[in-house]
Design a protein around this motif. Structure first.
Motif, short mmCIF file in Angstrom:
data_model
loop_
_atom_site.label_atom_id
_atom_site.label_comp_id
_atom_site.label_asym_id
_atom_site.label_seq_id
_atom_site.Cartn_x
_atom_site.Cartn_y
_atom_site.Cartn_z
N LYS A 120 -15.15 -92.04 -52.06
CA LYS A 120 -15.14 -93.45 -51.01
C LYS A 120 -14.12 -94.25 -51.10
O LYS A 120 -13.64 -94.86 -50.39
CB LYS A 120 -16.60 -93.88 -50.88
N GLN A 122 -10.96 -94.00 -52.30
CA GLN A 122 -9.60 -93.45 -51.74
C GLN A 122 -8.62 -94.25 -52.55
O GLN A 122 -7.59 -94.71 -51.88
CB GLN A 122 -9.71 -93.65 -50.30
N ALA A 125 -4.78 -94.01 -51.72
CA ALA A 125 -4.58 -93.53 -50.22
C ALA A 125 -2.93 -94.09 -49.90
O ALA A 125 -2.34 -93.56 -49.24
CB ALA A 125 -5.34 -94.54 -49.46
N ALA A 130 -2.67 -89.80 -44.97
CA ALA A 130 -3.70 -90.49 -44.54
C ALA A 130 -4.99 -89.64 -44.74
O ALA A 130 -4.88 -88.39 -44.29
CB ALA A 130 -3.83 -91.08 -43.25
N TYR A 131 -6.28 -90.19 -45.40
CA TYR A 131 -7.57 -89.29 -45.29
C TYR A 131 -7.62 -89.14 -43.90
O TYR A 131 -7.72 -89.86 -42.98
CB TYR A 131 -8.67 -90.10 -46.10
N SER A 133 -10.67 -89.25 -43.07
CA SER A 133 -11.96 -89.98 -42.80
C SER A 133 -12.21 -90.99 -43.76
O SER A 133 -11.70 -90.65 -44.85
CB SER A 133 -13.19 -89.10 -42.62
N ASN A 134 -13.07 -92.14 -43.34
CA ASN A 134 -13.36 -93.03 -44.15
C ASN A 134 -14.79 -92.92 -44.54
O ASN A 134 -15.33 -93.57 -45.27
CB ASN A 134 -13.07 -94.62 -43.60
N PRO A 136 -17.83 -91.86 -46.74
CA PRO A 136 -17.69 -91.30 -48.03
C PRO A 136 -17.77 -89.95 -48.32
O PRO A 136 -17.21 -89.45 -49.12
CB PRO A 136 -19.01 -92.08 -48.44
N SER A 139 -14.48 -88.08 -47.88
CA SER A 139 -13.23 -88.96 -48.23
C SER A 139 -12.70 -87.81 -49.19
O SER A 139 -12.57 -88.00 -50.78
CB SER A 139 -13.59 -90.13 -48.86
N SER A 149 -9.09 -87.71 -55.75
CA SER A 149 -10.22 -86.60 -54.99
C SER A 149 -10.15 -85.22 -55.22
O SER A 149 -10.86 -84.21 -55.18
CB SER A 149 -10.28 -86.74 -53.40
#
Length: 168
Positions: A120, A122, A125, A130-131, A133-134, A136, A139, A149
């Protein structure tokens, strides 16, 4: 020793209570706090090991089933759909943060390595695309640059080997 056994049972039972409302029928991944750096190791697989200790003490199959739920999560029944073990699964981790796999000119990464998992925080980043999704549990990105990750570590593999040994 009695206090340790009571504490283990309490934690295992708390995790099992999460099964009824878990989106992925797992004792892991039901709280944003579960998703930190290396979440697949001590938080996910480590919980499975704790459940197997409780199973060894009580012989109550609900603890073994709870341990199996962490493996189900780890092997792909999760929000990303990824199997977090390189070389396995229908949606495979391919671009782990591992110099040997990135530099050997072979498309597939070294098989049998545990990827860190959703994070969560990140924290990388600014260095990676870009991930998606934000959220958790989403992520995660299969990107060689995603060291928060998609990193691997031998101690994370130890959790998987230990849990699989207990299950076997």
């Amino acid at each position: 020793m009695k206090e340790i056994k009571e504490s283990l049972k309490k934690k295992c039972d708390e995790d099992i209570q999460e099964l009824a409302t878990s989106s992925f029928h797992s004792i892991f991944g039901n709280s944003a706090q579960d998703f930190h750096w290396g979440s697949n190791s001590e938080s996910c697989l480590g919980r499975g090991i704790a459940q197997m200790y409780e199973y060894a003490l009580t012989k109550d199959s609900k603890y073994r089933q709870a341990a199996l739920s962490t493996l189900d999560y780890f092997f792909g029944r999760n929000a990303t759909g990824y199997c977090y073990l390189t070389g396995f699964g229908t949606q495979r981790v391919m671009n782990i943060h591992h110099r040997i796999s990135a530099a050997d000119n072979i498309k597939e990464p070294v098989p049998g390595l545990v990827a860190g998992g959703a994070n969560k925080g990140q924290e990388d980043a600014e260095f990676v695309p870009a991930y998606a999704s934000n959220i958790p549990d989403e992520s995660y990105q299969d990107n060689v640059g995603s060291y928060v990750s998609n990193e691997i570590a031998i101690n994370w593999n130890a959790y998987l080997v230990s849990l699989l040994g207990w299950i076997n």
